[in-house]
Design an enzyme around this catalytic site. Structure first.
Site, mmCIF file in Angstrom:
data_model
loop_
_atom_site.group_PDB
_atom_site.id
_atom_site.type_symbol
_atom_site.label_atom_id
_atom_site.label_comp_id
_atom_site.label_asym_id
_atom_site.label_seq_id
_atom_site.Cartn_x
_atom_site.Cartn_y
_atom_site.Cartn_z
ATOM 1 N N GLU A 58 0.837 -1.208 0.000
ATOM 2 C CA GLU A 58 0.000 0.000 0.000
ATOM 3 C C GLU A 58 0.871 1.257 0.000
ATOM 4 O OE1 GLU A 58 -3.005 -0.424 -0.780
ATOM 5 O OE2 GLU A 58 -3.136 -2.569 -0.356
ATOM 6 N N HIS A 61 1.761 2.128 -3.439
ATOM 7 C CA HIS A 61 0.764 2.935 -4.157
ATOM 8 C C HIS A 61 0.951 4.421 -3.855
ATOM 9 C CE1 HIS A 61 -1.391 -0.291 -5.963
ATOM 10 N NE2 HIS A 61 -1.846 -0.809 -4.843
ATOM 11 N N ASP A 67 -0.809 -1.439 -9.316
ATOM 12 C CA ASP A 67 -0.862 -2.890 -9.146
ATOM 13 C C ASP A 67 -0.291 -3.553 -10.387
ATOM 14 O OD1 ASP A 67 -2.044 -3.314 -6.595
ATOM 15 O OD2 ASP A 67 -3.981 -2.695 -7.407
HETATM 16 ZN ZN LIG Z 1 -2.511 -2.662 -4.759
#
Ligand SMILES: [Zn+2]
Length: 122
Positions: A58, A61, A67
């Site tokens: 996370e 990100h 992803d």
């Molecule tokens: Zn992700």
């Protein structure tokens, strides 16, 4: 890392990244490159996914990584697609380089870091 560093906020300083736990699926709300909120969703923890890998994924990100699913355990951004047994919390060389590039570009062109709210679930 040359272009970005994660370190604790100083006393009285507002952190760029907040990390929260809730009962949903893990996700990240980015408000701009390097800024946002990470949700360590208990749903994935309950299913057995590794908490350190979840947190690192996370944070990836927040640092501008998308992803990459499906993908191998060696890829941090393969996330849950690598399966419950995968506990690798480290980005691979390409992912590290991409974060460097993201922040290098932001340093060179600050307008590119204009606020843009994006929620990435998983
Ligand atoms: Zn992700």
């Amino acid at each position: 890392m040359d272009n970005v560093e994660l370190r604790p906020a100083a006393a009285g300083q507002r952190a760029n990244i907040r990390v929260l736990a809730d009962n949903g699926w893990p996700r990240a709300l980015t408000t701009s490159l390097g800024n946002g909120t990470v949700y360590i969703g208990r749903q994935a923890v309950t299913q057995g996914y590794n908490t350190v890998r979840i947190a690192a994924h996370e944070l990836g990100h927040i640092l501008g990584l998308p992803d990459r699913k499906p993908g191998p355990c060696s890829s941090l951004m393969s996330g849950s697609s690598a399966g419950v047994p995968c506990t690798n919390p480290y980005p691979n060389a390409a992912e590290k380089a991409e974060v460097e590039d993201n922040f290098g570009a932001a340093l060179a062109h600050p307008a590119a870091t204009a606020p843009r709210e994006v929620m990435i679930v998983d």
